[in-house]
Motif scaffolding. Structure first.
Motif, PDB file in Angstrom:
ATOM      1  N   PHE A   1      70.807  72.888  88.262  1.00 48.58           N
ATOM      2  CA  PHE A   1      69.820  72.554  87.727  1.00 48.58           C
ATOM      3  C   PHE A   1      68.365  71.532  88.226  1.00 48.58           C
ATOM      4  CE2 PHE A   1      66.653  70.171  83.790  1.00 48.58           C
ATOM      5  CZ  PHE A   1      65.730  71.053  83.933  1.00 48.58           C
ATOM      6  N   LEU A   2      69.427  70.144  87.682  1.00 46.40           N
ATOM      7  CA  LEU A   2      69.206  68.257  88.908  1.00 46.40           C
ATOM      8  C   LEU A   2      68.607  68.796  89.940  1.00 46.40           C
ATOM      9  CD1 LEU A   2      67.603  65.882  87.973  1.00 46.40           C
ATOM     10  CD2 LEU A   2      70.281  65.156  88.300  1.00 46.40           C
ATOM     11  N   ARG A   3      68.922  69.518  90.765  1.00 49.15           N
ATOM     12  CA  ARG A   3      68.711  70.173  92.857  1.00 49.15           C
ATOM     13  C   ARG A   3      67.257  70.305  92.521  1.00 49.15           C
ATOM     14  NH1 ARG A   3      72.741  67.931  95.683  1.00 49.15           N
ATOM     15  NH2 ARG A   3      74.979  67.928  94.722  1.00 49.15           N
ATOM     16  N   ILE A   4      66.982  71.837  92.042  1.00 46.18           N
ATOM     17  CA  ILE A   4      66.064  71.810  91.841  1.00 46.18           C
ATOM     18  C   ILE A   4      64.816  70.984  91.231  1.00 46.18           C
ATOM     19  CG2 ILE A   4      64.476  73.388  91.035  1.00 46.18           C
ATOM     20  CD1 ILE A   4      67.591  75.260  91.133  1.00 46.18           C
ATOM     21  N   ALA A   5      65.102  70.753  90.183  1.00 49.78           N
ATOM     22  CA  ALA A   5      64.171  69.805  88.852  1.00 49.78           C
ATOM     23  C   ALA A   5      63.734  68.822  89.865  1.00 49.78           C
ATOM     24  CB  ALA A   5      64.735  69.296  87.852  1.00 49.78           C
ATOM     25  N   LYS A   6      64.507  67.946  90.558  1.00 49.16           N
ATOM     26  CA  LYS A   6      64.161  66.388  91.155  1.00 49.16           C
ATOM     27  C   LYS A   6      63.145  66.884  91.792  1.00 49.16           C
ATOM     28  CE  LYS A   6      68.009  66.259  94.103  1.00 49.16           C
ATOM     29  NZ  LYS A   6      67.351  66.038  95.808  1.00 49.16           N
ATOM     30  N   THR A   7      62.886  68.410  92.394  1.00 48.80           N
ATOM     31  CA  THR A   7      61.833  68.342  93.982  1.00 48.80           C
ATOM     32  C   THR A   7      60.215  68.683  93.242  1.00 48.80           C
ATOM     33  OG1 THR A   7      61.805  70.894  93.434  1.00 48.80           O
ATOM     34  CG2 THR A   7      63.400  69.922  94.875  1.00 48.80           C
ATOM     35  N   GLY A   8      60.302  68.059  92.419  1.00 49.27           N
ATOM     36  CA  GLY A   8      58.693  68.468  91.116  1.00 49.27           C
ATOM     37  C   GLY A   8      58.933  69.469  90.633  1.00 49.27           C
ATOM     38  N   VAL A   9      59.160  70.579  91.016  1.00 57.07           N
ATOM     39  CA  VAL A   9      58.739  71.585  90.881  1.00 57.07           C
ATOM     40  C   VAL A   9      59.301  71.961  89.345  1.00 57.07           C
ATOM     41  CG1 VAL A   9      60.187  74.278  91.369  1.00 57.07           C
ATOM     42  CG2 VAL A   9      59.410  73.365  92.755  1.00 57.07           C
ATOM     43  N   HIS A  10      58.320  73.457  88.967  1.00 54.88           N
ATOM     44  CA  HIS A  10      58.622  73.482  87.254  1.00 54.88           C
ATOM     45  C   HIS A  10      59.511  74.508  87.342  1.00 54.88           C
ATOM     46  CE1 HIS A  10      57.030  75.784  83.194  1.00 54.88           C
ATOM     47  NE2 HIS A  10      57.937  74.648  83.249  1.00 54.88           N
ATOM     48  N   THR A  11      61.128  74.027  86.491  1.00 57.23           N
ATOM     49  CA  THR A  11      62.461  74.659  86.512  1.00 57.23           C
ATOM     50  C   THR A  11      62.601  74.203  84.888  1.00 57.23           C
ATOM     51  OG1 THR A  11      62.719  73.151  88.959  1.00 57.23           O
ATOM     52  CG2 THR A  11      64.353  74.748  87.096  1.00 57.23           C
ATOM     53  N   ALA A  12      62.813  76.003  84.973  1.00 56.78           N
ATOM     54  CA  ALA A  12      63.411  76.348  83.419  1.00 56.78           C
ATOM     55  C   ALA A  12      65.032  76.900  83.900  1.00 56.78           C
ATOM     56  CB  ALA A  12      62.735  77.189  82.527  1.00 56.78           C
ATOM     57  N   PHE A  13      66.374  76.428  82.478  1.00 53.85           N
ATOM     58  CA  PHE A  13      67.094  76.860  83.020  1.00 53.85           C
ATOM     59  C   PHE A  13      67.993  76.828  81.376  1.00 53.85           C
ATOM     60  CE2 PHE A  13      71.651  74.629  81.337  1.00 53.85           C
ATOM     61  CZ  PHE A  13      72.407  75.151  82.384  1.00 53.85           C
ATOM     62  N   ASN A  14      68.365  78.393  81.243  1.00 48.77           N
ATOM     63  CA  ASN A  14      68.816  78.902  80.222  1.00 48.77           C
ATOM     64  C   ASN A  14      70.673  79.310  80.139  1.00 48.77           C
ATOM     65  OD1 ASN A  14      66.579  79.802  78.510  1.00 48.77           O
ATOM     66  ND2 ASN A  14      66.220  80.048  80.321  1.00 48.77           N
ATOM     67  N   ALA A  15      71.561  78.530  79.603  1.00 50.96           N
ATOM     68  CA  ALA A  15      72.834  78.504  79.304  1.00 50.96           C
ATOM     69  C   ALA A  15      73.581  79.003  78.124  1.00 50.96           C
ATOM     70  CB  ALA A  15      73.448  77.372  80.076  1.00 50.96           C
TER      71      ALA A  15
END
Length: 198
Positions: free
Chosen positions: A66-80
């Motif tokens: 999750f963090l590798r994508i989120a730290k790019t600034g892209v709006h990121t959703a995660f469901n687990a």
């Protein structure tokens, strides 16, 4: 996969991550490739990615993806959905090598997230007492906690939030819950959050 059922103490998580961009495939595949998954068993299909192993490694891998994508600034959703102790679980599909410390670092990265989680301690005890106690533990970590329908809402740093969720999950199991399930929905870089802050 072994079909022998029992009260397995293997932790697991089935999750999906959704970068809100036309390049979502590159973001997802890149994050999975960059994340060290050597301490977990992992399988990805067209719906979710599943990881299995010890609690700390399961949370380490899902946090890192999750963090590798989120730290790019892209709006990121995660469901687990995290689980341990399912009576129908099997003893197969797990990492069995020499397991060391969590391998993914990124603890220095500062990234805000909003999340909702629901906790389901099953198999004995006063489950509402367990849930309330573990929600209070989240507040001790400096995370904003508020009540919403069917869940508890969290707001704070990604690393603090994941560490808090891991502690909640671990302590719920230690409290005597024979089967613990926790569902998590998380968002970073949401346009809604930016509008609220402006």
């Amino acid at each position: 996969m072994s079909q022998q059922c029992g009260n397995s103490r293997i932790a697991g998580c089935s999750f999906s991550v959704h970068p809100m961009t036309d390049q979502f495939v590159e973001y997802i595949k890149g994050s999975l490739k960059e994340t060290d998954t050597s301490n977990v068993w992992m399988d990805t299909d067209e719906v979710t990615t599943t990881v299995r192993g010890e609690i700390e490694h399961v949370f380490d891998v899902t946090r890192a993806v999750f963090l590798r994508i989120a730290k790019t600034g892209v709006h990121t959703a995660f469901n687990a959905t995290y689980s341990i102790g399912c009576p129908g679980d099997s003893a197969g599909d797990q990492y069995t090598g020499d397991i060391g410390e969590p391998a993914n670092g990124l603890h220095e990265v500062k990234q805000h997230t909003s999340a909702k989680f629901s906790l389901y301690p099953m198999g004995g005890g006063d489950y509402m007492e367990v849930i309330y106690r573990e929600i209070d533990r989240m507040k001790e970590k400096g995370i904003d906690v508020s009540a919403v329908h069917y869940a508890t809402k969290l707001s704070g740093d990604v690393n603090d939030t994941f560490h808090g969720l891991e502690d909640v999950f671990r302590e719920t199991e230690r409290s005597g819950s024979s089967h613990t399930v926790m569902t998590v929905t998380m968002s970073a870089n949401s346009p809604s959050q930016k509008e609220e802050q402006s």
